[in-house]
Design a protein around this motif. Structure first.
Motif, PDB file in Angstrom:
ATOM      1  N   LYS A 122       0.817  -1.212   0.000  1.00 27.63           N
ATOM      2  CA  LYS A 122       0.000   0.000   0.000  1.00 27.63           C
ATOM      3  C   LYS A 122       0.848   1.258   0.000  1.00 27.63           C
ATOM      4  CE  LYS A 122      -3.783  -2.213   2.565  1.00 27.63           C
ATOM      5  NZ  LYS A 122      -4.571  -2.209   3.819  1.00 27.63           N
TER       6      LYS A 122
ATOM      7  N   ASP B 139       2.630   2.979 -10.807  1.00 31.82           N
ATOM      8  CA  ASP B 139       3.166   4.308 -11.101  1.00 31.82           C
ATOM      9  C   ASP B 139       4.663   4.361 -10.818  1.00 31.82           C
ATOM     10  OD1 ASP B 139       0.179   5.750  -9.715  1.00 31.82           O
ATOM     11  OD2 ASP B 139       0.694   5.467 -11.831  1.00 31.82           O
TER      12      ASP B 139
ATOM     13  N   THR C   8      -0.183   7.178  -6.797  1.00 30.91           N
ATOM     14  CA  THR C   8      -0.154   6.422  -5.556  1.00 30.91           C
ATOM     15  C   THR C   8      -0.311   4.929  -5.772  1.00 30.91           C
ATOM     16  OG1 THR C   8      -2.526   6.686  -5.230  1.00 30.91           O
ATOM     17  CG2 THR C   8      -1.110   8.387  -4.288  1.00 30.91           C
ATOM     18  N   ARG C   9      -0.334   4.495  -7.029  1.00 30.34           N
ATOM     19  CA  ARG C   9      -0.470   3.073  -7.316  1.00 30.34           C
ATOM     20  C   ARG C   9       0.903   2.450  -7.514  1.00 30.34           C
ATOM     21  NH1 ARG C   9      -4.197   2.806 -12.435  1.00 30.34           N
ATOM     22  NH2 ARG C   9      -2.336   3.885 -13.204  1.00 30.34           N
ATOM     23  N   GLN C  10       0.997   1.157  -7.263  1.00 35.17           N
ATOM     24  CA  GLN C  10       2.280   0.472  -7.443  1.00 35.17           C
ATOM     25  C   GLN C  10       2.797   0.598  -8.863  1.00 35.17           C
ATOM     26  OE1 GLN C  10       3.140  -3.391  -5.546  1.00 35.17           O
ATOM     27  NE2 GLN C  10       1.020  -3.316  -4.805  1.00 35.17           N
TER      28      GLN C  10
END
Length: 120
Positions: free
Chosen positions: A44, A106, A102-104
């Motif tokens: 997360k 990215d 904020t995503r993996q």
């Protein structure tokens, strides 16, 4: 390459400072972030920082307790963690983003994790 360190065991209410050493040049447009993964859970987002303007963004769960910062000349990224809670226990990863987000997915370069354990 990225290398994170500084994790450890701390009591609830305590503080830790994580560091991440980045090799290679970090451009002014770079975004750097911290993520964490607790046992049995997905990784997360925790916090990010833009390398040039030092603008930051935090997950709601850590806002007001964690501070992300960077040292430009030294290519270092930090995560100051205060008022730690048992639910902050996780492996923490630093990452370099290919775009702001904020995503993996990215983030395209990841360091090895460092374990943070908060005892109650």
């Amino acid at each position: 390459q990225l290398q994170a360190y500084g994790g450890g065991l701390v009591q609830a209410g305590g503080s830790l400072r994580l560091s991440c050493a980045a090799s290679g040049r970090l451009y002014s447009s770079s975004v750097m972030g911290w993520f964490r993964q607790a046992p049995g859970e997905e990784r997360k987002f925790v916090a990010l920082i833009r390398w040039n303007r030092e603008s930051t963004y935090y997950a709601d769960s850590v806002k007001g307790r964690f501070t992300i910062s960077r040292d430009n000349p030294e290519n270092m990224l930090y995560l100051q963690m205060n008022s730690l809670k048992p639910e902050d226990t996780a492996v923490y990863y630093c990452a370099k983003g290919s775009r702001y987000g904020t995503r993996q997915d990215d983030y395209n370069i990841w360091g090895q994790g460092t374990q943070v354990t908060v005892s109650s």
